[in-house]
Design a protein around this motif. Structure first.
Motif, mmCIF file in Angstrom:
data_model
loop_
_atom_site.group_PDB
_atom_site.id
_atom_site.type_symbol
_atom_site.label_atom_id
_atom_site.label_comp_id
_atom_site.label_asym_id
_atom_site.label_seq_id
_atom_site.Cartn_x
_atom_site.Cartn_y
_atom_site.Cartn_z
ATOM 1 N N LEU A 1 13.498 -12.810 -67.314
ATOM 2 C CA LEU A 1 13.595 -14.153 -67.901
ATOM 3 C C LEU A 1 12.301 -14.532 -68.595
ATOM 4 O O LEU A 1 11.208 -14.235 -68.107
ATOM 5 C CB LEU A 1 13.903 -15.187 -66.819
ATOM 6 N N LYS A 2 12.447 -15.217 -69.712
ATOM 7 C CA LYS A 2 11.304 -15.806 -70.417
ATOM 8 C C LYS A 2 11.754 -17.127 -71.018
ATOM 9 O O LYS A 2 12.762 -17.187 -71.719
ATOM 10 C CB LYS A 2 10.801 -14.876 -71.523
ATOM 11 N N ASP A 3 11.036 -18.193 -70.680
ATOM 12 C CA ASP A 3 11.367 -19.522 -71.194
ATOM 13 C C ASP A 3 12.831 -19.873 -70.954
ATOM 14 O O ASP A 3 13.491 -20.495 -71.801
ATOM 15 C CB ASP A 3 11.046 -19.626 -72.685
ATOM 16 N N GLY A 4 13.364 -19.454 -69.808
ATOM 17 C CA GLY A 4 14.724 -19.813 -69.430
ATOM 18 C C GLY A 4 15.817 -18.965 -70.031
ATOM 19 O O GLY A 4 17.000 -19.242 -69.799
ATOM 20 N N SER A 5 15.462 -17.937 -70.786
ATOM 21 C CA SER A 5 16.462 -17.083 -71.418
ATOM 22 C C SER A 5 16.312 -15.640 -70.936
ATOM 23 O O SER A 5 15.205 -15.182 -70.646
ATOM 24 C CB SER A 5 16.320 -17.110 -72.947
ATOM 25 N N VAL A 6 17.435 -14.925 -70.872
ATOM 26 C CA VAL A 6 17.426 -13.530 -70.461
ATOM 27 C C VAL A 6 16.897 -12.671 -71.611
ATOM 28 O O VAL A 6 17.442 -12.694 -72.716
ATOM 29 C CB VAL A 6 18.839 -13.062 -70.051
ATOM 30 N N GLN A 7 15.849 -11.905 -71.324
ATOM 31 C CA GLN A 7 15.295 -10.981 -72.317
ATOM 32 C C GLN A 7 15.994 -9.635 -72.265
ATOM 33 O O GLN A 7 16.245 -9.020 -73.285
ATOM 34 C CB GLN A 7 13.796 -10.796 -72.077
ATOM 35 N N GLU A 8 16.244 -9.166 -71.037
ATOM 36 C CA GLU A 8 17.081 -7.991 -70.856
ATOM 37 C C GLU A 8 17.537 -7.907 -69.417
ATOM 38 O O GLU A 8 16.996 -8.560 -68.534
ATOM 39 C CB GLU A 8 16.384 -6.704 -71.296
ATOM 40 N N HIS A 9 18.565 -7.073 -69.216
ATOM 41 C CA HIS A 9 19.258 -7.033 -67.930
ATOM 42 C C HIS A 9 19.846 -5.643 -67.775
ATOM 43 O O HIS A 9 20.524 -5.143 -68.678
ATOM 44 C CB HIS A 9 20.361 -8.099 -67.918
ATOM 45 N N GLY A 10 19.570 -5.000 -66.653
ATOM 46 C CA GLY A 10 20.134 -3.674 -66.435
ATOM 47 C C GLY A 10 19.618 -3.056 -65.163
ATOM 48 O O GLY A 10 18.978 -3.726 -64.337
ATOM 49 N N GLU A 11 19.905 -1.773 -64.964
ATOM 50 C CA GLU A 11 19.411 -1.069 -63.791
ATOM 51 C C GLU A 11 17.887 -1.073 -63.814
ATOM 52 O O GLU A 11 17.261 -0.888 -64.854
ATOM 53 C CB GLU A 11 19.941 0.357 -63.764
ATOM 54 N N SER A 12 17.289 -1.281 -62.643
ATOM 55 C CA SER A 12 15.849 -1.515 -62.593
ATOM 56 C C SER A 12 15.047 -0.358 -63.163
ATOM 57 O O SER A 12 14.098 -0.566 -63.933
ATOM 58 C CB SER A 12 15.417 -1.809 -61.151
ATOM 59 N N ALA A 13 15.404 0.882 -62.799
ATOM 60 C CA ALA A 13 14.634 2.026 -63.294
ATOM 61 C C ALA A 13 14.691 2.103 -64.808
ATOM 62 O O ALA A 13 13.674 2.344 -65.479
ATOM 63 C CB ALA A 13 15.154 3.321 -62.671
#
Length: 567
Positions: free
Chosen positions: A248-260
């Motif tokens: 998250l940055k400034d309330g918005s998702v920057q990226e999302h996925g498997e941690s590795a």
């Protein structure tokens, strides 16, 4: 299975059980705003993710990114001026977006457990530990009084608290920070919830205690299929413990996925900067031969700090010798060098720092700063010696007077020593602000108007305004986000290179120490168990305690060697 049943009043009430086929929790295009005097301020913008049984998602980002606000909304704990302005929240497939406080109270504890950040302020100080644990069981009517007492002891045993019967009768102030955090975990798992939200639950803990707490949460997840939402600014913890990461940055998702995948090959520039600034994920280390050369140059001059056979003992039970908080510790800090002291809470780090500052008199041994025997100084002589010896504390808000402007805070040491005219002091303060990369406009601000990183820069400016030979940094970056931390560490490095300032760096964060310190002393229960060039100590630790500290550093278990901590 439906989470609701009809009540006698005609309203639907939460019932026990989850729909096993649905995600434990879902945020669907969630948006949140806070009401202020100047109007409504949006802080979370269309955040979406879901968490299944047995999985762990980490919400990562800097302060102000919306992590905690998002997590609070998932458990119905938004601040009074906060409201969901768009999107939906589902627990076990059921829409809970518009639940009332009474509806949430029936679910908190039974279905969702919360482990808060600060163990010192999260337990009622006037309630015994057993009473605090029993409260959640009584609220949800989980048995009669004898059954609840038995369950309290079982819970304390489950979180590995020694002598649970004794601890149950104690008050929070009688427990260490790690023990208090375990009590909070025990409370969160008391009714075996399907979801545990851990909000920066280990950020203030030593690495070994942090590892123990995270291992415990992992065990609970594996045993019962509990889903875990980690709220953290520590990417190393996310790398080790989370199956998925939401950045998250400034309330918005920057990226999302498997941690590795996210942390090894980040797609967004913001995530790349977070990874680059995370000390535990960095592969940059000092070359031991270069450090040896630096030490040889520094050795041509007397050390700026020399600690010789330092003993600090506190009387206990009427005995004169008492408890040795520091026991025969020796080290030196060379001119223009950084020496680190590391160890767990109770290892003697801060007591050693206080002895160097002259705040704590040695029981025996000697502390020399420059040519001054600090332990032997009194009154005006000690005050004069401290002009060349300054300190930066962990909490940048608590160490700054909220009633003073930034200019007044920075000028105060000059006023205390009667240095310069009013105009000269103001000019010196402006120079100090520029030195720590703060704009001139910051001079008129109060501490509350500044971010944590800006406040810590003010604290550093205040420490530097007297041009000291030595600055003692007591956990000075441990409370900061990784990007702010990186900027402060770079600032300290630049100042050292430009002015030759020496640092005594007190920290429990070994990954940071590896980046900043040429030499290190490892303390365990007041004794120096290992000392030497930092990279050599870290690359080939000789003492089992040092190895245990290094093994507890998060960030290298889940990642490839090219990103993880090299040893």
């Amino acid at each position: 299975m439906n989470l609701f049943r009809s009540s006698r009043a005609g309203r639907t009430q939460p019932a026990i059980g989850w729909d096993a086929s649905a995600p434990v929790v879902e945020a669907d295009q969630l948006s949140i705003a806070y009401g202020t005097r100047s109007g409504e301020v949006p802080v979370v913008h269309g955040v979406s993710f879901s968490l299944d049984r047995g999985d762990t998602i980490a919400l990562v980002g800097e302060s102000g990114s919306g992590k905690t606000t998002t997590a609070q909304s998932l458990i119905g704990l938004l601040a009074a001026n906060g409201r969901i302005t768009g999107g939906r929240i589902r627990l076990g497939g059921l829409d809970v977006t518009d639940w009332t406080p009474d509806e949430w109270r029936r679910v908190r504890g039974s279905h969702v457990g919360l482990v808060p950040q600060d163990p010192h302020n999260s337990l009622n100080p006037v309630k015994r530990i057993g009473e605090s644990l029993a409260e959640v069981l009584r609220i949800h009517r989980a048995g009669d009084a004898p059954a609840i007492r038995r369950r309290v002891i079982e819970l304390l045993e489950r979180v590995d608290i020694p002598e649970p019967e004794v601890r149950a009768r104690q008050y929070p102030h009688q427990l260490s920070g790690g023990m208090k955090q375990r009590v909070l975990i025990a409370s969160a798992i008391a009714l075996r919830p399907a979801l545990i939200i851990a909000d920066e639950a280990t950020s203030a803990l030593d690495v070994t205690v942090q590892k123990t707490i995270l291992d415990l949460i992992d065990e609970l997840r594996a045993e019962s299929g509990t889903a875990v939402l980690l709220v953290t600014h520590d990417l190393a913890v996310a790398a080790d413990r989370a199956t998925h990461v939401v950045v998250l940055k400034d309330g918005s998702v920057q990226e999302h996925g498997e941690s590795a995948a996210v942390l090894q090959t980040p797609a967004s520039e913001y995530t790349r900067s977070l990874v680059a600034n995370a000390p535990a994920l960095s592969t940059s280390v000092r070359d031991a031969e270069d450090v040896r050369s630096q030490l040889a140059v520094a050795a041509r001059r007397p050390p700026v700090v020399a600690v010789e056979n330092l003993v600090v003992a506190f009387s206990r039970g009427g005995r004169t010798e008492g408890f040795r908080a520091v026991d025969d510790v020796s080290f030196t800090v060379g001119a223009g060098m950084t020496h680190a002291i590391v160890g767990e809470s109770g290892s003697g780090k801060s007591t050693t720092a206080r002895a160097v500052m002259g705040f704590q008199r040695p029981t025996s041994g000697r502390v020399t700063v420059g040519t001054d025997d600090i332990g032997a100084q009194r009154g005006a002589a000690l005050r004069a010696a401290r002009r060349h010896l300054q300190m930066v504390y962990q909490n940048p808000f608590g160490s700054l007077d909220p009633r003073q402007s930034v200019a007044e805070i920075i000028e105060e040491p000059l006023r205390n020593y009667g240095l310069g005219s009013r105009r000269e002091r103001a000019a010196k303060a402006r120079e100090a602000l520029e030195r720590v990369s703060l704009p001139a406009s910051a001079a008129a601000k109060r501490p509350r108007e500044m971010s944590g990183g800006q406040r810590q820069r003010v604290a550093i400016a205040r420490a530097l305004v007297l041009d000291p030979a030595v600055v003692v940094l007591d956990e000075a970056v441990s409370a900061l986000d990784v990007t702010v931390q990186a900027s402060i560490l770079q600032l300290l490095s630049d100042i050292q290179r430009e002015s030759g300032t020496s640092y005594l760096f007190i920290s429990h964060d070994l990954a940071v120490v590896r980046q900043v310190a040429q030499t290190v002393t490892v303390l365990q229960r007041g004794c120096a168990v290992e000392s030497g060039i930092t990279e050599e100590v870290f690359a080939s630790p000789q003492h089992p305690y040092t190895r245990a500290l290094l093994d507890a550093i998060p960030g290298h278990r889940a990642l490839t060697p090219s990103i993880g901590l090299q040893r």
